[in-house]
Motif scaffolding. Structure first.
Motif, PDB file in Angstrom:
ATOM      1  N   ASN A   6       2.390   1.596  -3.442  1.00  0.00           N
ATOM      2  CA  ASN A   6       1.397   2.134  -4.375  1.00  0.00           C
ATOM      3  C   ASN A   6       1.274   3.643  -4.230  1.00  0.00           C
ATOM      4  O   ASN A   6       1.181   4.369  -5.219  1.00  0.00           O
ATOM      5  N   MET A   7       1.264   4.083  -2.999  1.00  0.00           N
ATOM      6  CA  MET A   7       1.137   5.512  -2.759  1.00  0.00           C
ATOM      7  C   MET A   7       2.318   6.264  -3.382  1.00  0.00           C
ATOM      8  O   MET A   7       2.117   7.242  -4.102  1.00  0.00           O
ATOM      9  N   GLU A  22       0.832  -1.202   0.000  1.00  0.00           N
ATOM     10  CA  GLU A  22       0.000   0.000   0.000  1.00  0.00           C
ATOM     11  C   GLU A  22       0.866   1.252   0.000  1.00  0.00           C
ATOM     12  O   GLU A  22       0.563   2.236  -0.684  1.00  0.00           O
ATOM     13  N   VAL A  23       1.921   1.214   0.758  1.00  0.00           N
ATOM     14  CA  VAL A  23       2.836   2.351   0.789  1.00  0.00           C
ATOM     15  C   VAL A  23       3.511   2.518  -0.565  1.00  0.00           C
ATOM     16  O   VAL A  23       3.629   3.625  -1.093  1.00  0.00           O
TER      17      VAL A  23
END
Lengths: 226, 226
Positions: free
Chosen positions: B81-82, B78-79
């Motif tokens: 992706n950010m 998720e990080v």
DNA sequence: TCCATGGTTCGATGGTAGTCGAAGCATTCT
DNA sequence: AGAATGCTTCGACTACCATCGAACCATGGA
């Protein structure tokens, strides 16, 4: 060491609370004026203007001048995706979101969102409007429903005069405390105006809270949540 | 005014150049030590430590203590992706990326990435190693190939002693100026050591640049780019 | 047990960026 | 034309935070 795109530059743009508030306020894809964004962000107009200039400089926003208004909007879906991605990480990170919404109960119940009502009451009202076909929503667009004009006429709001302005009469605004839509636009403003004019509620200075009086709440529920 | 997840908080974490460099350095999914990250970010160790603490506090990083080393890594996809999403916006925004990479030509040609060689030369060398099956890459993993031990023995690098340490002998490191992999790990270090020991190149103080001497370059090409 | 190495904490410093009041343009309405 | 509204610019102030040197802890090796 790799120095690819200047990620820090634009991350720091989002990193300021005022700017972050502005961006999230625009996450519904709508366009807002500088003053609206100033209120959303909780800063003065000069400050907001400065922030907006920076966001423009970073190409995160586009602007459309209409008369003496300047409507700011996200510059594209890529920006929205980014905000979304950041929100995802933030949700996992931040202080336990056991209470999704403001710490202040009264804020969650009823508050003003610039010029219209937001919070539990506003969402309930919006739902009822849709159920009764007072307003209808077509995907993103919101219009007055078949019985809408009549309904509002009975409570003293003349919808025929509201359509004049450039501003849309009906607009959906995502409620952050409930994560559902409530009514914005000039109609939303008219309703809030009526609530205050009838003295069903008052606004403590320096706050967005809307405090209903006990009889005021009854009247409001009778009229809008019947 | 919606105040959802605290997006500004984590955006501001990414918004600092030093932290942004650290994060992008970890974008390959690997883990780096505090000192490595300090070099990547171009800051002192205390400063890096402070930044790492903040990133940990924001749950953007995880840490694994191994002996007296602390290996930091992104806390999840998720990080990543950010960061990716932010990079995308930054690419559209920033100053025209006509020149993707450092302004400094010599930096692009050859530089040190903590303890191993990076830049054009390093990428070319890596490609040749793979082509000759001196090393083989299995997806993310990199190992010594069938003829690897023999090859390095002939040039005076004993690979049998390199495997002892906890540190992986071979590791792929994404080269930011070429956007392709080069060789890191203890083997990468050994090669850089040899280059410097043979005086094929020297390192101007206070820079990451690796300056080959004309005969040094010839020897290097003969040996590694044959 | 003592040294060396990798990391973190502390304290002091400096630069930068957010903030607002007042004044200045621009546009629209009367 | 004159007034009012929406927005931006300017200037001064403030607060925060990134930065590093020095000292301090922890682990590993001799």
């Amino acid at each position: 060491m790799k120095e690819g795109p200047d990620i820090a530059r634009i991350a720091s743009l989002v990193g300021d609370p005022a700017r972050a508030n502005m961006l999230t306020a625009l996450m519904d894809g709508g366009a807002l004026t500088a003053s609206e964004l100033a209120l959303e962000a909780g800063v003065s107009l000069p400050t907001a203007s400065s922030h907006l200039a920076k966001l423009m400089d970073g190409k995160l926003l586009t602007v459309a001048s209409q008369g003496r208004h300047r409507y700011y909007a996200l510059s594209g879906t890529e920006v929205a995706n980014m905000i979304e991605a950041i929100s995802g990480v933030a949700a996992h990170s931040g202080p336990k979101r056991a209470r999704p919404g403001p710490r202040d109960k009264s804020m969650r119940e009823a508050r003003v969102c610039y010029d219209h009502l937001a919070g539990d009451h506003a969402v309930a009202m919006f739902d009822r409007f849709v159920a009764e076909e007072i307003i209808v929503r077509d995907d993103e667009e919101i219009r007055l429903g078949p019985v809408g004009a009549g309904f509002f006429a009975t409570i003293g709001i003349d919808t025929s005069t509201l359509g004049n302005s450039r501003r849309p009469m009906c607009r959906a605004c995502l409620d952050w405390s409930v994560r559902r839509s409530h009514l914005a636009g000039s109609l939303g403003t008219a309703i809030l105006d009526k609530i205050l004019a009838e003295k069903w509620a008052r606004r403590p200075a320096g706050s967005r809270v809307v405090e209903f009086t006990p009889p005021g709440r009854k009247a409001f529920e009778k009229l809008f949540l019947a």
